[in-house]
Scaffold this motif. Structure first.
Motif, PDB file in Angstrom:
ATOM      1  N   THR C  54       0.828  -1.207   0.000  1.00 33.70           N
ATOM      2  CA  THR C  54       0.000   0.000   0.000  1.00 33.70           C
ATOM      3  C   THR C  54       0.862   1.256   0.000  1.00 33.70           C
ATOM      4  O   THR C  54       0.669   2.169  -0.811  1.00 33.70           O
ATOM      5  CB  THR C  54      -0.939  -0.012   1.224  1.00 33.70           C
ATOM      6  OG1 THR C  54      -1.752  -1.189   1.165  1.00 33.70           O
ATOM      7  CG2 THR C  54      -1.833   1.221   1.250  1.00 33.70           C
ATOM      8  N   SER C  57       2.960   1.847  -3.200  1.00 35.75           N
ATOM      9  CA  SER C  57       2.164   2.237  -4.355  1.00 35.75           C
ATOM     10  C   SER C  57       1.702   3.687  -4.271  1.00 35.75           C
ATOM     11  O   SER C  57       1.412   4.306  -5.288  1.00 35.75           O
ATOM     12  CB  SER C  57       0.935   1.324  -4.466  1.00 35.75           C
ATOM     13  OG  SER C  57       1.328  -0.024  -4.599  1.00 35.75           O
ATOM     14  N   ALA C  58       1.623   4.226  -3.064  1.00 30.38           N
ATOM     15  CA  ALA C  58       1.047   5.563  -2.888  1.00 30.38           C
ATOM     16  C   ALA C  58       2.075   6.681  -2.741  1.00 30.38           C
ATOM     17  O   ALA C  58       1.848   7.798  -3.216  1.00 30.38           O
ATOM     18  CB  ALA C  58       0.133   5.573  -1.658  1.00 30.38           C
ATOM     19  N   GLY C  60       4.827   7.775  -3.935  1.00 28.33           N
ATOM     20  CA  GLY C  60       5.409   8.527  -5.038  1.00 28.33           C
ATOM     21  C   GLY C  60       4.487   9.581  -5.621  1.00 28.33           C
ATOM     22  O   GLY C  60       4.938  10.449  -6.376  1.00 28.33           O
ATOM     23  N   ILE C 188      -3.069  -8.272  -8.784  1.00 26.27           N
ATOM     24  CA  ILE C 188      -1.795  -7.595  -8.988  1.00 26.27           C
ATOM     25  C   ILE C 188      -0.675  -8.608  -8.733  1.00 26.27           C
ATOM     26  O   ILE C 188      -0.578  -9.189  -7.660  1.00 26.27           O
ATOM     27  CB  ILE C 188      -1.654  -6.362  -8.074  1.00 26.27           C
ATOM     28  CG1 ILE C 188      -2.634  -5.275  -8.536  1.00 26.27           C
ATOM     29  CG2 ILE C 188      -0.238  -5.802  -8.145  1.00 26.27           C
ATOM     30  CD1 ILE C 188      -3.845  -5.116  -7.696  1.00 26.27           C
ATOM     31  N   GLN C 235      -0.574  -3.713 -17.835  1.00 28.58           N
ATOM     32  CA  GLN C 235       0.389  -3.113 -16.919  1.00 28.58           C
ATOM     33  C   GLN C 235      -0.360  -2.165 -16.005  1.00 28.58           C
ATOM     34  O   GLN C 235      -0.923  -1.173 -16.442  1.00 28.58           O
ATOM     35  CB  GLN C 235       1.474  -2.372 -17.702  1.00 28.58           C
ATOM     36  CG  GLN C 235       2.552  -1.836 -16.775  1.00 28.58           C
ATOM     37  CD  GLN C 235       3.655  -1.131 -17.529  1.00 28.58           C
ATOM     38  OE1 GLN C 235       3.836  -1.349 -18.721  1.00 28.58           O
ATOM     39  NE2 GLN C 235       4.390  -0.273 -16.841  1.00 28.58           N
ATOM     40  N   SER C 237      -1.292   0.407 -12.701  1.00 22.86           N
ATOM     41  CA  SER C 237      -0.817   1.737 -12.324  1.00 22.86           C
ATOM     42  C   SER C 237       0.200   1.695 -11.188  1.00 22.86           C
ATOM     43  O   SER C 237       0.893   2.670 -10.946  1.00 22.86           O
ATOM     44  CB  SER C 237      -2.004   2.607 -11.930  1.00 22.86           C
ATOM     45  OG  SER C 237      -2.742   1.978 -10.911  1.00 22.86           O
ATOM     46  N   SER C 238       0.291   0.571 -10.493  1.00 22.66           N
ATOM     47  CA  SER C 238       1.293   0.469  -9.419  1.00 22.66           C
ATOM     48  C   SER C 238       2.646   0.026  -9.961  1.00 22.66           C
ATOM     49  O   SER C 238       3.606  -0.097  -9.214  1.00 22.66           O
ATOM     50  CB  SER C 238       0.810  -0.519  -8.362  1.00 22.66           C
ATOM     51  OG  SER C 238       0.610  -1.798  -8.954  1.00 22.66           O
ATOM     52  N   GLU C 242      -0.956  -6.756 -13.986  1.00 26.82           N
ATOM     53  CA  GLU C 242      -2.194  -7.170 -13.345  1.00 26.82           C
ATOM     54  C   GLU C 242      -2.965  -8.104 -14.262  1.00 26.82           C
ATOM     55  O   GLU C 242      -2.843  -8.017 -15.484  1.00 26.82           O
ATOM     56  CB  GLU C 242      -3.100  -5.963 -13.080  1.00 26.82           C
ATOM     57  CG  GLU C 242      -2.536  -4.933 -12.156  1.00 26.82           C
ATOM     58  CD  GLU C 242      -3.492  -3.767 -11.945  1.00 26.82           C
ATOM     59  OE1 GLU C 242      -3.029  -2.738 -11.435  1.00 26.82           O
ATOM     60  OE2 GLU C 242      -4.689  -3.885 -12.297  1.00 26.82           O
TER      61      GLU C 242
END
Lengths: 270, 270, 270
Positions: C54, C57-58, C60, C188, C235, C237-238, C242
């Motif tokens: 979590t 992924s967030a 950045g 994912i 591909q 977004s993280s 997926e």
């Protein structure tokens, strides 16, 4: 008032619904600088005890002059009053249905006023959504610095719920209940060290718990002291004794629910 | 623009996932003073109607010039447009997939523009996360005061979903559907008093409802007027008629779901 | 420091509980101007990998100098350290239990310090709630501009979890696992295009996936390219590949869970 006043918001509205968001919109329209901090909107529907437990566990972490908005309100629209309660450091806005009872039990309540000054309300007042049309606006005006006396007369007969009583069984045993099961499956009891001292007149040394029929003999300071198969008690961060299990839901292992009978037993120190 | 602009945020991203948080990070990088208010991130996945209902119920509580970011976007990455819609008081940023249809139905829409000015996007644009890379940045720039005309040309043919229609059955009955079941189990219908007046040409007096096969005869102003075994209708805070039960989930008692047929029947006043 | 510093907050506390709210109260008492942005509080209890995924992924998406507070802390109260980690642009405050391992794997970590300066803590420190009494206050002081060196000595031996390894099977196949199932049922994987290039030495062209026993042959840029009965890869977004299905939960269709074996197969381009 602070330049950046804080309103906390606790409700049973559900985080999926638009209700809490609408209340926040109204608050920001009145008090653009306020910060709104959600405590929880996932209190069980109409569950005054869970709302009471949530707010009493959280409010003390906030700075002085925080306004705490608490809405679990099955009587919305009826003649039940809306109130503002103040302690030395905090303000609470809520329906007068007992949802603040655990705050009353813990704090020297300075004063409670009945909210009657309708010019602070959002008009028209929907009879099913006082959070948006009464409680939220009042919290916002309080955060802007309007004194609580401006909202209505002081009242003495505000509603206190009969909180789950602690009962002295003998000189080493007290009976309480399970107050809350948290997300980790920790079992929060209604028994605190302070109350044990008050009721039994001595500091607990060796502690056992009875949860339903199950005896819990280990007592630790923190979770990671336990071995992996163990159920144990500890003093939780909300001030109450908790029953836990390492990385497992103790509530499920003990078949405990909110309201399950709990007993603390002070064993002779070894 | 306001010194403290507001962006509301409604999505189907799920409060467990990092998606909404990432969008907020991008917004704050562009507009450090903006306040982001979550309406809900727990809209059912890809459910445009639930997202539409959520935003139409919440936006009117916010101050003028609020930017409403609405993302339920099964077509992300495809050629579906991204749009900004403005009403007299509010701005909306969303995919052009009909998720704003209930806003269009309620409001005089001033203007809709197609978002095409790529220099406002976060680069590179991930084809699966336009909320982070397009919608969020555009909402942030709008909140900072960039005029909506700067983002692209006006369009007329924006997507309007066929909203659940109300159907006149005879001079005293209208057919609609269940629009939403809320966390309390209240059944929100697609029928409003305004529409009854418009369609039947008279103010409802004595009201019955038919929900599926069940007839609901009581109508109250607020929940606490009901007795404990009663199912009843009332005018809900979102503007629609609701079917409720005192501290019980009416939806379960009536076996009602989103989409269940509902009928309002204006009985002769007694 | 910024006038409006940002603290993100990721935890396994549960959005129903008061825990996250209490932490925020303490933070605001120390740093009244800070903005606290929730990433998620619904990480599975004690799930360090989900918390790691979590936050990695967030973070950045947030502006430089954001402080990221990450609490999944089964060892709370024990001797496990509390740490501050800094990268070129971001600060992280967390227990030293590996919850930052995915950040370490992605970033050039500049420095990690062990938090030992107790005068920054809330007193008394509850042995079961370091988020409120240690991590939250430290994040707040960092946000106020106190340098990370003020909190304790630099350490080198901070805990890195063995992240799910990627294994080269042959010159066109890599084995990984399912890292996360999101709210949409998207699967994912732990495999990214960068890693494929690094491990196999070439850019993927035609891609197949094996998820458990199921072969996934379609690969798209975005969801809406697929037909309605199709399972496909893309591909995400993280940054990871997926597996998805159009408006359906691919995880359920594939019977995939976190940890399920996944294989990427680079087919000869057609």
């Amino acid at each position: 008032m602070s330049e950046r006043p804080i309103i906390t918001f606790t409700s049973d509205f559900g985080s999926r619904e638009y209700y809490a968001g609408a209340v926040k919109g109204v608050i920001l329209g009145i008090a653009p600088n306020v910060r709104i901090i959600d405590i929880s909107h996932d209190v069980a529907s109409h569950d005054l005890l869970e709302a009471a437990f949530t707010v009493v566990s959280a409010y003390g972490s906030f700075p002085p002059r925080t306004v705490h908005l608490v809405v679990a309100d099955p009587g919305v629209g009826s003649e039940r009053r809306a109130i503002i309660a103040s302690t030395e450091e905090h303000l609470f806005v809520a329906p007068d249905n007992g949802v603040l009872s655990m705050v009353y039990a813990r704090e020297q309540i300075s004063r409670v006023v009945s909210i009657e000054a309708e010019h602070y309300f959002r008009r028209p007042v929907a009879p099913t959504f006082h959070a948006r049309d009464i409680f939220g606006p009042v919290a916002a005006w309080l955060a802007r610095g309007i004194g609580m006396d401006q909202f209505g007369p002081e009242v003495e007969n505000y509603v206190r719920l009969a909180l789950p009583p602690l009962r002295r069984l003998d000189d080493r045993r007290i009976e309480g209940i399970v107050l809350h099961i948290d997300k980790f499956g920790n079992v929060i009891t209604s028994i605190s060290p302070d109350e044990v001292l008050r009721i039994l007149g001595r500091e607990p040394q060796t502690i056992h718990f009875l949860v339903g029929e199950e005896r819990v003999k280990a007592h630790y300071r923190y979770y990671a002291q336990a071995s992996s198969e163990e159920i144990f008690s500890l003093q939780g961060s909300s001030g109450y004794y908790e029953i836990a299990a390492l990385k497992k839901p103790a509530a499920r292992l003990l078949n405990a629910r909110r309201g399950t009978r709990v007993e603390i037993i002070l064993e002779p120190s070894i």
